[in-house]
Design a protein around this motif. Structure first.
Motif, PDB file in Angstrom:
ATOM      1  N   PHE A   1       0.799  -1.210   0.000  1.00  0.00           N
ATOM      2  CA  PHE A   1       0.000   0.000   0.000  1.00  0.00           C
ATOM      3  C   PHE A   1       0.841   1.275   0.000  1.00  0.00           C
TER       4      PHE A   1
ATOM      5  N   TYR B   1       4.160   7.231   3.318  1.00  0.00           N
ATOM      6  CA  TYR B   1       2.709   7.064   3.486  1.00  0.00           C
ATOM      7  C   TYR B   1       2.322   5.611   3.243  1.00  0.00           C
TER       8      TYR B   1
ATOM      9  N   LYS C   1      -1.396   2.971   3.407  1.00  0.00           N
ATOM     10  CA  LYS C   1      -2.844   2.925   3.543  1.00  0.00           C
ATOM     11  C   LYS C   1      -3.272   1.477   3.709  1.00  0.00           C
TER      12      LYS C   1
ATOM     13  N   LYS D   1      -9.508   1.482   5.431  1.00  0.00           N
ATOM     14  CA  LYS D   1      -9.995   2.864   5.413  1.00  0.00           C
ATOM     15  C   LYS D   1      -9.091   3.830   6.171  1.00  0.00           C
ATOM     16  N   ASP D   2      -7.941   3.357   6.592  1.00  0.00           N
ATOM     17  CA  ASP D   2      -7.048   4.186   7.398  1.00  0.00           C
ATOM     18  C   ASP D   2      -5.726   4.429   6.691  1.00  0.00           C
ATOM     19  N   GLY D   3      -5.182   5.629   6.885  1.00  0.00           N
ATOM     20  CA  GLY D   3      -3.880   5.973   6.350  1.00  0.00           C
ATOM     21  C   GLY D   3      -2.915   6.282   7.475  1.00  0.00           C
TER      22      GLY D   3
ATOM     23  N   SER E   1      -1.631   8.356  12.393  1.00  0.00           N
ATOM     24  CA  SER E   1      -2.658   7.572  11.707  1.00  0.00           C
ATOM     25  C   SER E   1      -3.995   8.294  11.765  1.00  0.00           C
TER      26      SER E   1
ATOM     27  N   ASN F   1      -8.867   8.170   5.586  1.00  0.00           N
ATOM     28  CA  ASN F   1      -8.291   8.007   4.250  1.00  0.00           C
ATOM     29  C   ASN F   1      -8.144   9.321   3.489  1.00  0.00           C
TER      30      ASN F   1
ATOM     31  N   ARG G   1      -5.860  11.833   2.664  1.00  0.00           N
ATOM     32  CA  ARG G   1      -4.409  11.976   2.763  1.00  0.00           C
ATOM     33  C   ARG G   1      -3.988  13.430   2.979  1.00  0.00           C
TER      34      ARG G   1
END
Length: 256
Positions: free
Chosen positions: A93, A211, A213, A216-218, A232, A235, A237
């Protein structure tokens, strides 16, 4: 507890929202809320936030706690971290670094990025769903929280002021990291969105920001002075980058 003259406490209000209040006490609390509309509005905001969090995270809320987050491991000898397929899935990711404001230091070893980011995202997803017990020490004890985490972790842990980003400190907790303890801070926005800051020791002195991902979390990772940082959130960014930049700027200013 069924004496109507007993004042309603903050814990009882949280228990009422969580459905954990004793049945015999519920009518008293509801009567008290009816007589205190401001408090009733506050309780309703908690309920709304809880519904939003559960709608988003119910799929993971009841997953077992990852082994890497078991607190008793803090006292054990540091382990060799083997992530296998999970780490390979996470690194897939990776979307590259954020240039400019952190574009200094050596290139980051993938294993460090993978391990800290995986830990941070696990902790983020585990605790952001909590309404009543998201942290060990509340944000109203910022000085104590910073001093406690600094003492336990061995580096200066700063709980940055993110009000300019629309985020208020919820609090923090101590977690195990790949090479000892790690600090975990949680922030919350007016609409209920939550961001977390995870820091742990790393073998890298300094790295560029990267970065990742997952679902649903980045997350945004970087390292400074032998400490890895992972911020964290959701999504978005651009929003995550602005929050991470505020964290980075304050850490640099305070020499953390």
């Amino acid at each position: 507890m069924n004496d109507r003259k007993i004042a309603v406490t903050e814990d009882e209000l949280h228990a009422y929202v969580d459905g954990e209040l004793p049945v015999e006490r519920r009518p008293d609390v509801e009567a008290w809320l009816a007589a205190h509309p401001d408090e009733a509005e506050r309780v309703q905001s908690w309920r709304t936030m809880a519904e939003m969090l559960h709608a988003r995270y119910d799929g993971i809320a009841h997953e077992p706690v990852p082994a890497r987050l078991e607190l008793e491991r803090l006292e054990r000898r540091p382990r060799q971290w083997l992530y296998g397929a999970a780490a390979a899935a996470l690194v897939a990711f990776v979307a590259g670094g954020t240039a400019g404001w952190v574009a200094h230091g050596a290139a980051n070893a993938p294993s460090t990025f993978q391990s800290l980011t995986a830990d941070a995202l696990d902790a983020h997803r585990l605790y952001v769903v909590e309404v009543r017990h998201p942290v060990e020490v509340g944000g109203n004890e910022r000085d104590h929280l910073q001093a406690w985490l600094t003492r336990r972790c061995g580096w200066t842990v700063l709980a940055p002021n993110l009000e300019a980003s629309g985020l208020k400190l919820v609090g923090g907790r101590l977690l195990p990291g790949p090479n000892g303890p790690a600090s975990f801070l949680m922030y919350e926005g007016t609409s209920g969105e939550r961001y977390t800051i995870y820091t742990a020791k790393t073998d890298n002195g300094a790295t560029q920001m990267r970065y990742a991902k997952a679902d649903k979390d980045g997350a945004l990772f970087w390292a400074e002075r032998g400490v890895g940082y992972v911020v964290s959130g959701g999504n978005d960014r651009d929003r995550l980058t602005k929050v991470a930049q505020a964290v980075y700027d304050q850490a640099e200013k305070n020499g953390s």
